[in-house]
Motif scaffolding. Structure first.
Motif, short mmCIF file in Angstrom:
data_model
loop_
_atom_site.label_atom_id
_atom_site.label_comp_id
_atom_site.label_asym_id
_atom_site.label_seq_id
_atom_site.Cartn_x
_atom_site.Cartn_y
_atom_site.Cartn_z
N GLY A 1 0.79 -1.22 0.00
CA GLY A 1 0.00 0.00 0.00
C GLY A 1 0.82 1.26 0.00
N ASP B 1 -3.36 5.15 2.92
CA ASP B 1 -4.44 4.57 2.13
C ASP B 1 -5.65 4.35 3.03
OD1 ASP B 1 -2.87 4.08 -0.34
OD2 ASP B 1 -1.74 2.76 0.99
N HIS C 1 -8.33 2.03 3.46
CA HIS C 1 -8.55 0.71 2.89
C HIS C 1 -9.99 0.23 3.00
CE1 HIS C 1 -4.09 -0.57 2.72
NE2 HIS C 1 -4.59 -0.64 1.50
N ASN D 1 -3.84 2.69 6.80
CA ASN D 1 -2.55 2.09 7.11
C ASN D 1 -1.54 3.14 7.58
OD1 ASN D 1 -2.23 3.34 4.65
ND2 ASN D 1 -1.41 1.55 3.57
N HIS E 1 -5.11 -3.51 6.58
CA HIS E 1 -5.70 -3.66 5.25
C HIS E 1 -7.17 -4.08 5.28
CE1 HIS E 1 -6.60 -5.56 1.37
NE2 HIS E 1 -5.67 -4.76 0.86
N THR F 1 -5.30 -10.37 3.77
CA THR F 1 -5.97 -9.15 3.32
C THR F 1 -7.38 -8.99 3.85
OG1 THR F 1 -6.57 -10.38 1.31
CG2 THR F 1 -4.66 -8.90 1.17
N CYS G 1 -12.44 -5.93 -5.24
CA CYS G 1 -11.72 -5.99 -3.97
C CYS G 1 -12.36 -6.95 -2.99
CB CYS G 1 -11.60 -4.58 -3.38
SG CYS G 1 -10.38 -3.56 -4.25
N HIS H 1 -11.45 1.17 -3.05
CA HIS H 1 -10.95 -0.07 -2.45
C HIS H 1 -12.01 -0.81 -1.66
CE1 HIS H 1 -8.46 -2.66 0.19
NE2 HIS H 1 -7.60 -2.64 -0.81
N TRP I 1 -7.67 3.60 -2.31
CA TRP I 1 -6.27 3.22 -2.18
C TRP I 1 -5.44 4.03 -3.17
CZ3 TRP I 1 -3.51 0.65 -6.16
CH2 TRP I 1 -2.24 0.18 -5.80
#
Length: 359
Positions: free
Chosen positions: A30, A75, A77, A92, A119, A173, A266, A331, A346
């Protein structure tokens, strides 16, 4: 937007971001440029109506915007809503992993676990109390916390599978929680396995792995529990690089593969009878060309906010064409009880979530 502007826009993005075509390292950790594309106003055309059919929205790009010095993000997420109606945003940024909004866009609280790879974010109601499951790619773990950030459980890399030489191979993730409390972890940026634990964190089984078979994945980025058929709950798991998602039984048996050409999806998010995806990419890494997808119970796309009208030819979805205005690498989606959608992004120049107001 003119072709000249489009060309400048994409040339700038290609040269100024850290997204590398064909590279797994950019989405893995990221990395985010601090520099927003100065040739494109991220708030341009704020207030437009996007989407199709019964799923049209007015886009509000400034809904979540804050002072970066006070509420830093890298980011943005993922996002979930708790039973009190608060919207919890996972970032993050190690100084600010969680930002908690009310529905007006006001920040109510923040906290952090100091994670650089935060994430995946899942919320679970367990006996009337809500808990969060945070998948972190660079820390090679999944954390269970309360809503204030107190760590309840840590799940380390799954050495029980015999597939992992070390924690460094494991980059989870996303998580999903089964009806009985079982924990499912998608190792989307690692070896592409799904690992199942019971509610106490005791290992049960694994399946998947990278490959081209029906039981395999190519970036199992997202996973969720689908209980729309109450008698037959299942798991929906994305295979993002293959532009598809798959249905599995709760004990890991493949049920169905649904292909969405042109959609690097995603994670699945279910609200009522409908399935929502953030489509991070529709054409190529290195350009902002994502959108949102809304699917009915038959897994047919009925709206593409941020892209053209969904079209099927001989039962096959035509790849969407991005509108070149709406999003910067969406995202995730979070849908409130009024049908509004909140969209974290993101690699978007440290933008905050957008809101899509249902109309």
């Amino acid at each position: 937007m003119s072709n000249t502007t489009n060309n400048k826009r994409r040339k700038f993005i290609k040269s100024s971001t850290l997204i590398a075509t064909g590279s797994v390292m950019a989405p893995l950790f990221g990395n985010t440029t601090d520099q927003l594309n100065t040739e494109v106003d991220p708030f341009k055309d704020d207030g437009r109506i996007i989407g199709h059919g019964d799923f049209k929205y007015r886009i509000d790009k400034q809904w979540g915007t804050q002072n970066l010095n006070k509420y830093p993000v890298m980011d943005c997420h993922e996002m979930v809503q708790d039973k009190a109606g608060r919207l919890l945003l996972l970032t993050n940024h190690p100084k600010n992993n969680m930002i908690i909004y009310d529905r007006s866009g006001k920040v109510l609280d923040t906290w952090t676990l100091g994670l650089k790879g935060a994430h995946g974010l899942t919320i679970s109601n367990e006996g009337g109390e809500e808990f969060l499951y945070i998948a972190t790619t660079s820390d090679h773990k999944v954390f269970k916390t309360d809503l204030e950030g107190k760590i309840i459980m840590e799940l380390d890399y799954p050495k029980e599978t015999g597939k992992y030489e070390s924690a460094e191979k494991y980059h989870p993730t996303e998580t999903a929680i089964g009806p009985n409390g079982d924990i499912y972890i998608a190792d989307g940026y690692g070896l592409d396995y799904i690992i199942q634990y019971n509610s106490k964190g005791e290992y049960i089984r694994f399946w998947g792995g990278k490959g081209d078979g029906r039981d395999n994945f190519d970036c199992c980025h997202g996973i969720t529990l689908d209980e729309r058929d109450k008698a037959n709950p299942c798991l929906l798991i994305t295979s993002r690089s293959k532009q598809e998602f798959k249905r599995f039984s709760l004990d890991g048996n493949h049920l169905e593969t649904i292909t969405l050409p042109g959609c690097w999806i995603c994670r699945p998010v279910i609200k009522g009878d409908y399935l929502f995806f953030a489509v991070l990419v529709t054409k190529t890494w290195g350009a902002y060309d994502g959108c949102i997808a809304v699917l009915d119970k038959d897994h047919k796309v009925i709206s593409f906010p941020g892209a053209d009208t969904p079209v099927y030819q001989n039962g096959i979805l035509t790849a969407p064409q991005y509108d070149d205005l709406s999003f910067l690498n969406p995202h995730d989606v979070c849908i409130d009880d009024d049908g509004n959608i909140y969209v974290p992004q993101w690699m978007s120049g440290r933008t905050y979530p957008y809101k899509l107001e249902r109309i």
